[in-house]
Design a protein around this motif. Structure first.
Motif, PDB file in Angstrom:
ATOM      1  N   GLY A  44      27.762  59.980  44.250  1.00 47.32           N
ATOM      2  CA  GLY A  44      27.534  60.862  43.133  1.00 47.32           C
ATOM      3  C   GLY A  44      28.435  61.726  42.676  1.00 47.32           C
ATOM      4  O   GLY A  44      28.398  62.548  41.702  1.00 47.32           O
ATOM      5  N   MET A  45      29.502  61.944  43.675  1.00 50.28           N
ATOM      6  CA  MET A  45      30.599  63.033  43.682  1.00 50.28           C
ATOM      7  C   MET A  45      31.800  62.457  42.713  1.00 50.28           C
ATOM      8  O   MET A  45      31.889  61.420  42.813  1.00 50.28           O
ATOM      9  CB  MET A  45      31.201  63.417  44.979  1.00 50.28           C
ATOM     10  N   ASN A  46      32.301  63.554  41.926  1.00 50.51           N
ATOM     11  CA  ASN A  46      33.853  63.188  41.400  1.00 50.51           C
ATOM     12  C   ASN A  46      34.588  63.750  42.228  1.00 50.51           C
ATOM     13  O   ASN A  46      34.928  64.895  42.613  1.00 50.51           O
ATOM     14  CB  ASN A  46      33.675  63.784  39.988  1.00 50.51           C
ATOM     15  N   VAL A  47      35.797  62.985  42.296  1.00 47.42           N
ATOM     16  CA  VAL A  47      36.995  63.150  43.263  1.00 47.42           C
ATOM     17  C   VAL A  47      38.343  63.303  42.402  1.00 47.42           C
ATOM     18  O   VAL A  47      38.615  62.225  41.671  1.00 47.42           O
ATOM     19  CB  VAL A  47      37.037  62.501  44.349  1.00 47.42           C
ATOM     20  N   LEU A  48      39.103  64.370  42.801  1.00 57.91           N
ATOM     21  CA  LEU A  48      40.582  64.326  41.857  1.00 57.91           C
ATOM     22  C   LEU A  48      41.337  64.285  43.246  1.00 57.91           C
ATOM     23  O   LEU A  48      41.339  65.150  44.245  1.00 57.91           O
ATOM     24  CB  LEU A  48      40.780  65.644  41.260  1.00 57.91           C
ATOM     25  N   GLU A  49      42.281  63.381  43.118  1.00 58.53           N
ATOM     26  CA  GLU A  49      43.254  63.199  44.261  1.00 58.53           C
ATOM     27  C   GLU A  49      44.757  63.528  43.523  1.00 58.53           C
ATOM     28  O   GLU A  49      45.047  63.174  42.442  1.00 58.53           O
ATOM     29  CB  GLU A  49      43.491  61.624  44.689  1.00 58.53           C
ATOM     30  N   ILE A  50      45.580  64.372  44.040  1.00 58.50           N
ATOM     31  CA  ILE A  50      46.706  64.610  43.730  1.00 58.50           C
ATOM     32  C   ILE A  50      47.862  64.059  44.760  1.00 58.50           C
ATOM     33  O   ILE A  50      47.870  64.373  46.061  1.00 58.50           O
ATOM     34  CB  ILE A  50      47.024  66.349  43.935  1.00 58.50           C
ATOM     35  N   GLY A  51      48.463  63.237  44.214  1.00 63.56           N
ATOM     36  CA  GLY A  51      49.431  62.290  44.903  1.00 63.56           C
ATOM     37  C   GLY A  51      48.853  61.061  45.210  1.00 63.56           C
ATOM     38  O   GLY A  51      48.356  60.670  46.307  1.00 63.56           O
ATOM     39  N   THR A  52      48.976  60.075  44.348  1.00 62.67           N
ATOM     40  CA  THR A  52      48.524  58.818  44.575  1.00 62.67           C
ATOM     41  C   THR A  52      49.190  57.928  45.622  1.00 62.67           C
ATOM     42  O   THR A  52      48.498  57.248  46.592  1.00 62.67           O
ATOM     43  CB  THR A  52      48.322  57.931  43.305  1.00 62.67           C
ATOM     44  N   GLY A  53      50.482  58.166  45.570  1.00 69.31           N
ATOM     45  CA  GLY A  53      51.276  57.419  46.531  1.00 69.31           C
ATOM     46  C   GLY A  53      51.108  55.867  46.495  1.00 69.31           C
ATOM     47  O   GLY A  53      51.178  55.348  45.437  1.00 69.31           O
ATOM     48  N   THR A  54      50.884  55.256  47.623  1.00 72.20           N
ATOM     49  CA  THR A  54      50.557  53.877  47.672  1.00 72.20           C
ATOM     50  C   THR A  54      49.187  53.475  47.145  1.00 72.20           C
ATOM     51  O   THR A  54      49.039  52.191  46.775  1.00 72.20           O
ATOM     52  CB  THR A  54      50.888  53.289  49.028  1.00 72.20           C
ATOM     53  N   GLY A  55      48.325  54.394  46.973  1.00 73.82           N
ATOM     54  CA  GLY A  55      46.851  53.743  46.461  1.00 73.82           C
ATOM     55  C   GLY A  55      46.069  53.662  47.539  1.00 73.82           C
ATOM     56  O   GLY A  55      44.907  53.419  47.231  1.00 73.82           O
ATOM     57  N   TYR A  56      46.405  53.924  48.802  1.00 70.03           N
ATOM     58  CA  TYR A  56      45.817  53.370  49.975  1.00 70.03           C
ATOM     59  C   TYR A  56      44.415  54.332  49.861  1.00 70.03           C
ATOM     60  O   TYR A  56      43.411  53.999  50.132  1.00 70.03           O
ATOM     61  CB  TYR A  56      46.315  53.399  51.375  1.00 70.03           C
ATOM     62  N   SER A  57      44.628  55.763  50.014  1.00 72.96           N
ATOM     63  CA  SER A  57      43.608  56.679  50.037  1.00 72.96           C
ATOM     64  C   SER A  57      42.607  56.719  48.734  1.00 72.96           C
ATOM     65  O   SER A  57      41.532  56.632  48.826  1.00 72.96           O
ATOM     66  CB  SER A  57      43.881  57.942  50.291  1.00 72.96           C
ATOM     67  N   THR A  58      43.202  56.218  47.661  1.00 73.39           N
ATOM     68  CA  THR A  58      42.355  55.959  46.458  1.00 73.39           C
ATOM     69  C   THR A  58      41.451  54.939  46.425  1.00 73.39           C
ATOM     70  O   THR A  58      40.381  54.900  45.984  1.00 73.39           O
ATOM     71  CB  THR A  58      43.635  55.709  45.184  1.00 73.39           C
ATOM     72  N   ALA A  59      42.046  53.789  47.130  1.00 70.36           N
ATOM     73  CA  ALA A  59      41.196  52.577  47.600  1.00 70.36           C
ATOM     74  C   ALA A  59      39.944  52.903  48.183  1.00 70.36           C
ATOM     75  O   ALA A  59      39.012  52.434  47.958  1.00 70.36           O
ATOM     76  CB  ALA A  59      42.082  51.607  47.765  1.00 70.36           C
ATOM     77  N   LEU A  60      40.302  53.441  49.301  1.00 68.32           N
ATOM     78  CA  LEU A  60      39.144  54.079  50.189  1.00 68.32           C
ATOM     79  C   LEU A  60      38.011  54.754  49.346  1.00 68.32           C
ATOM     80  O   LEU A  60      36.803  54.435  49.600  1.00 68.32           O
ATOM     81  CB  LEU A  60      39.576  54.885  51.319  1.00 68.32           C
ATOM     82  N   MET A  61      38.438  55.771  48.503  1.00 68.55           N
ATOM     83  CA  MET A  61      37.565  56.514  47.800  1.00 68.55           C
ATOM     84  C   MET A  61      36.799  55.622  46.766  1.00 68.55           C
ATOM     85  O   MET A  61      35.629  56.141  46.451  1.00 68.55           O
ATOM     86  CB  MET A  61      38.269  57.801  47.290  1.00 68.55           C
ATOM     87  N   CYS A  62      37.406  54.813  46.028  1.00 63.66           N
ATOM     88  CA  CYS A  62      37.057  53.760  44.950  1.00 63.66           C
ATOM     89  C   CYS A  62      36.019  53.136  46.009  1.00 63.66           C
ATOM     90  O   CYS A  62      34.753  52.782  45.338  1.00 63.66           O
ATOM     91  CB  CYS A  62      37.968  52.938  44.540  1.00 63.66           C
ATOM     92  N   HIS A  63      36.101  52.592  47.170  1.00 62.49           N
ATOM     93  CA  HIS A  63      35.148  51.910  47.724  1.00 62.49           C
ATOM     94  C   HIS A  63      33.946  52.580  48.141  1.00 62.49           C
ATOM     95  O   HIS A  63      32.629  52.082  48.268  1.00 62.49           O
ATOM     96  CB  HIS A  63      35.979  51.256  49.005  1.00 62.49           C
ATOM     97  N   ARG A  64      34.309  54.024  48.156  1.00 63.52           N
ATOM     98  CA  ARG A  64      32.902  54.514  48.826  1.00 63.52           C
ATOM     99  C   ARG A  64      32.073  55.333  47.599  1.00 63.52           C
ATOM    100  O   ARG A  64      30.890  55.276  47.891  1.00 63.52           O
ATOM    101  CB  ARG A  64      33.752  55.964  49.763  1.00 63.52           C
TER     102      ARG A  64
END
Length: 311
Positions: A44-64
C-alpha cells in the motif's frame, strides 16, 4: 559501469573505451537489496526512486508493491530508455520520468518512501514537501572529495532527521551537483601564511579523518604534485571561495600554508580533533537534521558538534 561521459553505448557491439569518465553504473545487487530492506516498504505504500539506472531496484519494488505504486526518475534519456525496455521485458510498467531528481515529482505525491541511488551534497528541499509525515528518505550524502555515506531520515512535517549507516556505500554524485571543472586557483609560492601542521595529507585519504575533512571543507578538492622540482606537496583548493591550503613535508612533519576567506586546514584539523575526542567513531555515530532553513551533520546527538551541509 553502464555508461561513460554521458554517451550512449551500443552494448550489442561494445568497443574499447579509454580516457573516459563513468557516468552510470549497475549497483551491486546485494547492496540494492540491503537498501530496500532499510527502506522498510510495506503493501500500500507509494515509493519515489531517484536514479532509475538499469531499472533493477525499480523492478524489485514493482514486484513488492505493484508497478502502480512506484515512480522513478532518471536524469539521462539514454539510461532511462534502456531501463524502460528492461522493465517492460520483465513485465513491469511503473511511472518512469526523465528529469532532475532534486525536484522530485509533485504530481505523484505524497510518498511514503523515497530512495536515491545517486549521491547528493545535501537533501533537496522539494523532497520533504512531497513526503507523508513519518515517511522515510534513504539516500547517500557525498561531497566533491568523497562519499559521507548512506543516511536514513524520518520526515516530520517540513523537517527530517536520522542517522548514517555503519556501512559506507559510494554512489556517483547527481550530475546536477557535480564539481566544477576547474579545481580553483593554484596559489603562488608566497601566498598565504604558514604554520606547523598537526595532521598531514593522510587526513584527506584515511577513512575516519577523510569523513571529517569532507564535512569541514565541503567545497574543496585536493591533489598532489611536486613544487619547483622539490618534494611532493598536497593542495586543498576551494573553488567556491578561492581559499587554499598547501601541505609541504618538513624534516619533522608537515607545514601548511593557507589563504583565502576560509582557513581550510584549520577547519579540517579541528574536525579531526573533535572526531578523535569522541573516540574515533564510525559513520553510525553521526546523524543529520534537515529543515528548510538549515541542514547539518552532527556527532552523537543533535546538540553535539555540528557541520553544515552545502546549500
Amino acid at each position: 559501469m553502464t555508461q561513460f561521459d554521458g554517451r550512449d553505448i551500443d552494448w550489442t557491439d561494445p568497443k574499447p573505451i579509454s580516457d573516459a569518465v563513468p557516468t552510470s553504473s549497475s549497483t551491486l545487487p546485494s547492496l540494492v537489496v540491503r537498501m530496500l530492506e532499510d527502506l522498510d516498504v510495506h503493501e500500500g505504500m507509494n515509493v519515489l526512486e531517484i536514479g532509475t539506472g538499469t531499472g533493477y531496484s525499480t523492478a524489485l519494488m514493482c514486484h513488492r508493491l505493484g508497478a502502480e505504486r512506484v515512480t522513478s526518475i532518471e536524469t539521462d534519456e539514454g539510461v532511462a530508455r534502456r531501463a524502460r525496455q528492461a522493465l517492460t521485458r520483465a513485465g513491469y510498467t511503473p511511472r518512469l520520468l526523465v528529469g532532475d531528481g532534486r525536484a522530485g515529482h509533485l504530481d505523484g505525491a505524497p510518498y511514503d518512501r523515497l530512495i536515491a541511488t545517486c549521491g547528493f551534497r545535501s537533501i533537496p528541499p522539494a523532497w520533504l514537501g512531497q513526503m507523508r509525515p513519518g515517511g522515510v528518505v534513504l539516500t547517500t550524502l557525498r561531497g566533491w572529495m568523497r562519499s559521507l555515506g548512506l543516511v536514513r531520515l524520518v520526515v516530520t512535517g517540513d523537517s527530517a532527521s536520522g542517522w548514517f549507516s555503519e556501512d559506507d556505500p559510494s554512489f556517483m554524485i547527481a550530475r546536477q551537483q557535480d564539481a566544477p571543472e576547474s579545481l580553483g586557483m593554484v596559489p603562488g609560492p608566497d601566498d598565504g601564511t604558514k604554520r606547523k601542521a598537526t595532521f598531514g595529507p593522510e587526513a584527506l585519504t584515511s577513512s575516519g579523518p577523510a569523513f571529517m575533512a569532507q564535512l569541514a571543507a565541503p567545497d574543496a578538492r585536493f591533489f598532489a604534485m611536486p613544487v619547483d622540482g622539490g618534494p611532493v606537496s598536497t593542495f586543498l583548493l576551494d573553488s567556491v571561495t578561492d581559499s587554499f591550503a598547501v601541505l609541504a613535508p618538513t624534516g619533522s612533519g608537515w607545514e601548511v600554508r593557507q589563504g583565502g576567506p576560509r582557513r581550510l586546514w584549520d577547519g579540517v584539523e579541528s574536525a579531526v580533533a573533535t572526531w578523535e575526542e569522541y573516540g574515533s567513531p564510525n559513520a553510525a555515530a553521526f546523524g543529520v537534521t534537515v529543515s528548510h532553513a538549515q541542514q547539518a551533520v552532527w556527532l552523537g546527538n543533535p546538540n553535539g558538534p555540528q557541520w553544515p551541509l552545502p546549500s
